[in-house]
Scaffold this motif. Sequence first.
Motif, short mmCIF file in Angstrom:
data_model
loop_
_atom_site.label_atom_id
_atom_site.label_comp_id
_atom_site.label_asym_id
_atom_site.label_seq_id
_atom_site.Cartn_x
_atom_site.Cartn_y
_atom_site.Cartn_z
N PHE A 681 -3.20 -3.49 7.85
CA PHE A 681 -3.71 -4.15 6.66
C PHE A 681 -3.48 -5.65 6.75
O PHE A 681 -2.50 -6.11 7.36
N SER A 682 -4.32 -6.40 6.10
CA SER A 682 -4.11 -7.85 6.01
C SER A 682 -2.86 -8.12 5.16
O SER A 682 -2.43 -7.27 4.39
N ASP A 683 -2.30 -9.30 5.32
CA ASP A 683 -1.12 -9.65 4.53
C ASP A 683 -1.41 -9.58 3.03
O ASP A 683 -0.56 -9.16 2.24
N ALA A 684 -2.62 -10.02 2.64
CA ALA A 684 -2.97 -9.97 1.22
C ALA A 684 -2.99 -8.53 0.72
O ALA A 684 -2.51 -8.23 -0.38
N MET A 685 -3.50 -7.62 1.55
CA MET A 685 -3.55 -6.20 1.18
C MET A 685 -2.14 -5.63 1.09
O MET A 685 -1.82 -4.86 0.16
N LEU A 686 -1.29 -5.98 2.02
CA LEU A 686 0.09 -5.48 2.00
C LEU A 686 0.82 -6.00 0.76
O LEU A 686 1.55 -5.24 0.10
N GLN A 687 0.64 -7.25 0.43
CA GLN A 687 1.35 -7.82 -0.70
C GLN A 687 0.81 -7.33 -2.04
O GLN A 687 1.52 -7.37 -3.05
N ASP A 688 -0.42 -6.81 -2.05
CA ASP A 688 -0.96 -6.21 -3.27
C ASP A 688 -0.36 -4.83 -3.53
O ASP A 688 -0.42 -4.34 -4.66
N HIS A 689 0.18 -4.20 -2.48
CA HIS A 689 0.78 -2.85 -2.54
C HIS A 689 -0.01 -1.91 -3.46
O HIS A 689 0.52 -1.29 -4.37
N ARG A 690 -1.30 -1.80 -3.16
CA ARG A 690 -2.16 -0.99 -4.02
C ARG A 690 -1.92 0.51 -3.86
O ARG A 690 -2.14 1.28 -4.79
N PHE A 691 -1.50 0.92 -2.70
CA PHE A 691 -1.33 2.35 -2.45
C PHE A 691 0.10 2.77 -2.79
O PHE A 691 1.07 2.23 -2.25
N SER A 692 0.22 3.74 -3.69
CA SER A 692 1.53 4.22 -4.11
C SER A 692 2.15 5.10 -3.03
O SER A 692 1.44 5.67 -2.19
N LEU A 693 3.46 5.21 -3.07
CA LEU A 693 4.21 5.99 -2.09
C LEU A 693 4.78 7.24 -2.75
O LEU A 693 5.34 7.18 -3.85
N SER A 694 4.63 8.37 -2.08
CA SER A 694 5.24 9.60 -2.58
C SER A 694 6.72 9.68 -2.20
O SER A 694 7.51 10.31 -2.89
N LYS A 695 7.07 9.02 -1.08
CA LYS A 695 8.46 8.94 -0.64
C LYS A 695 8.73 7.52 -0.16
O LYS A 695 7.84 6.87 0.39
N ARG A 696 9.97 7.08 -0.37
CA ARG A 696 10.33 5.72 0.05
C ARG A 696 11.77 5.71 0.55
O ARG A 696 12.63 6.42 0.01
N SER A 697 12.03 4.93 1.57
CA SER A 697 13.39 4.81 2.09
C SER A 697 14.32 4.25 1.01
O SER A 697 13.94 3.34 0.27
N PRO A 698 15.53 4.80 0.90
CA PRO A 698 16.48 4.28 -0.09
C PRO A 698 16.83 2.80 0.14
O PRO A 698 17.38 2.16 -0.76
N SER A 699 16.50 2.28 1.32
CA SER A 699 16.81 0.88 1.61
C SER A 699 15.91 -0.08 0.83
O SER A 699 16.18 -1.29 0.80
N PHE A 700 14.85 0.44 0.21
CA PHE A 700 13.91 -0.41 -0.52
C PHE A 700 13.86 0.04 -1.97
O PHE A 700 13.65 1.23 -2.26
N ALA A 701 14.01 -0.91 -2.87
CA ALA A 701 14.12 -0.58 -4.29
C ALA A 701 12.78 -0.19 -4.91
O ALA A 701 12.72 0.64 -5.81
#
Length: 967
Positions: A681-701
Amino acid sequence: MNLLAPLAVLFVAVLGVIGLLAFRGRMLATMAIRNITRRKTYSGIVVAGLMIATAMIAASLVVGDTLDFVIKKDTFDSTGNTDIVVSVPDASGMFAYFNQSVGNDMIASVKAGTLPEVDMASPAIRERVTLMDTSTNLPFPGAMLFAFDLQNAANPLADEQHQQITSADFAPGDIVINRALADEINALPGHTLLVITSQGVNVPLNVSKIAADQGMGDWQNQKIVFLELPSAQMLLNESGKINVIDVSCKGGIQDGYKVTDRAVQELNASLPAALSFDFDEVKKDGVETAQSASDLISKIFVVMSSFAIIAGVALITNIFVMLAEERKPEMGISRAIGMQRGDLTQSFMFEGAVYALLASLVGAGVGLLIADVMIRLFESFFGSAGITLAFHFNWDSVMVAAFAGFLLTMVTVVAASWRVSKLNIVRAIRDIPEPTAIKTGHRYVHLAAIAIALGVLITAEGYASHQTSGAISGPCMVALGGALLGSRFMRTPRIPFTLASMFIIFWELDPLHVVDMFGSLSGGVEMFIVSGVLLISGGVIFVMFNSDILLTGLVGVFGRSNSTLPVLKVAISYPLNKKFRTGLSLFIFALIMFTVIVISMISSFERESVNTTTQNFSGGFQVIGSSFRGIDNANFTAHLDHLNQTFEQGAIQRVEAARSAPITLIPDGANASSHYLIVGFSDAMLQDHRFSLSKRSPSFATDQDAWNALVGPNSSYAIMDGSVSSVMFGPSNGALSTDVDQKVSVISSTGAEQNFTVIGIMNQLLVSGVFTSAEHVAAFAQDSELNIFYFETSPHMQHSGVELSKALESEFVQYGLITYSIKDVVKTYLGMVSSIMQLFEVFLGVGLIVGITGLGIITIRNVAERRQEIGVMRAIGYQRRMILNTFLLETSFVSLLGIVIGVVMGLALSRQLYDWGDFSKSAPFVIPWLHILAIVGIAFAATLVSTLPPSRRASKLAPAEALRRVD
């Protein structure tokens, strides 16, 4: 596992034992046969009740047989004589080209007999192309170019008049297409198709003929353009090269795959060692897939039908308890003149064996009818998706169902026969009820000790193996053992059994998450059965041990009128006086209603989740597209501007392009690799974080923190698509399974390798890949291209998403752009899930027949059993309508009480599933009251219809006739 042989051995053994006992006790066997033949109508009703288990097992297995047959047939039809496809994959799994001489040498080896397990080899080229019919202007970006050698074709190719396609049909500039492709673009012979290769070469070719969708024309259900091999080599600039060899093994279309392993060994030994060949066992894999799918479907239907089977076992017990109640004077006299308890047990067992044998035969036939109905419904639900099913069954499955049904019935019959033989001679002759067991004995203590010990063992095993079923059911058994023990020392069993039933319901629903304190537990579909049986058992026990309070309350509310009080009191008192029989009837009805309600609620969750699921899958975009070759920014912008002018101005508000490349993916600790994509993804797409996560590492809030960690060319983090995540009560959504904080290794087509740490798993499943930044992908994979596109449309767009998708495919036809309207895809997917749930509802609805049959049989036998009571009631002033109302109220009371227990427990478990199954993240908790009321209404109306005839007969009995006790 083939169950036919062991079940057949058990069946023969049981019949042998029964036959030997019948030979030794011919008088007892004669009495049993006489009891069956002297009341043929009632015997038929008993057989109808006993056949339920066999019918449900047979239906489940035959549905699996049909699916197995359909998938195998599709495999045989779509591969024809081809059993193995030989290729040389590159590092990313794509077909690489190699010299045609390899195929020619294989043909020579087959003719020379040096490959004994191979009877044909066919060099070929198969490539994806995009095309457009210049006459209809309809594009199709997902066609297959299939080039072959006419002289060495593995499968025949014929037109729709069954005439063989020959070299004359492949004149220069001519092609043949199959019927599936012709229908897709409305092509006819004589039309010109613009064929565009993955290298961007545009060639106009004329359609000479349309091939029938059979043989080569139905290859793997693809939409195909056929060319002769030399023409395709020239078109693709691959002179003298091929990318696959189709191999046919000895044994014909349906048996050749059986020698695949030996054929692969021969081929591997004969092929050049300089190339790394892959052997795709297409037919064997298809057959194995068919077997796996049919086994899975059969298991699912068996699980669903297990509720009806359990209810059927309860019905069998109820039937034999009623038989014993009816024959108590007869059995008492038999005991008085010298018959032993063992003889009485044998007599009932002989009678039950005949019933069981007849029921297994009839049930197997009824199961075939149920399966046929289910297959027709399945086809009607999914016919729009092109699924065609043909009813098919194996006699092995029918015999397994018959043997299993017979043995299950016999186990229940033997247990019920032993129970009914334990009667007091005097009380039986006088036809008075047995008293409550004397609590000064040791029976309660012994049963309690066994239940508590068994419960402790099951609990310990459940926690040791981290299985939810043991951790849930074990404590419930301990609670029942404690209730038995408490009954030994208390004046009334109400308090201990009420407390035990409340504990069972609480422990199963676990609203305070107490079970979670004992560690992580896992469970499968068996938990549905365990939960249902425990919750319904708890509900029935609670009601039956507080029945006097229930009676008082009902009489106080509805018995204020002098005309209704005598009818109401008799209607309610009788079933509550026969606690064991009524408890079984409640259990039967409530269990089936519970199952139907839970399935209805899950279907409701799926329907309500369309918008949320669409958002999770789309990231706010409405259309996703992927092209088979990259589109640079200048060309993309030019085409997009043209589309906005010709389709609808301002329809597309935003477009995001993603860079991708094929890779080989190896999860840390895995023994096998998977062909996958790396997506940037482009940086703009990554920073928009449009896609939700069903699971996430505990290292990230937050999800935003995880997406931001991917920005830049040097990140060692990645996010995976949702197909790698496991789902509730089942395996992962895809073939690959990973989790957060797991390391994965990716290998590009050039052999470059890099390790990533997975820090998140997406909800979306539409684009599979290892997601990172576009800069990272460009640096890592030299063959990466901008070929995945996300389109955000205007909320005021007048056209539909499907119309925009077609317009995009037409505009970008030369790039092979394939697009999807996300909301329509999600609606289709969830609609299929909902249809499957409806199918299960219909299948489980058959189980309602068990409850309705049970109440019908009970009502019929009540009339016979209570003839004298009816005569007395008529003699003291009860009118015929009062007798009719008494029986109808009695039936209504039992059925409605069972319905209420089933609905309440079903809704309670559904609320827990709403949280456990993550439905709360995608759908509101909506109870489909109209649907539930319709189910309740149908069940209640069917019950009244089934019990009305015997109730009317009871009301028409004359007092003198009833008091004479003539049966």
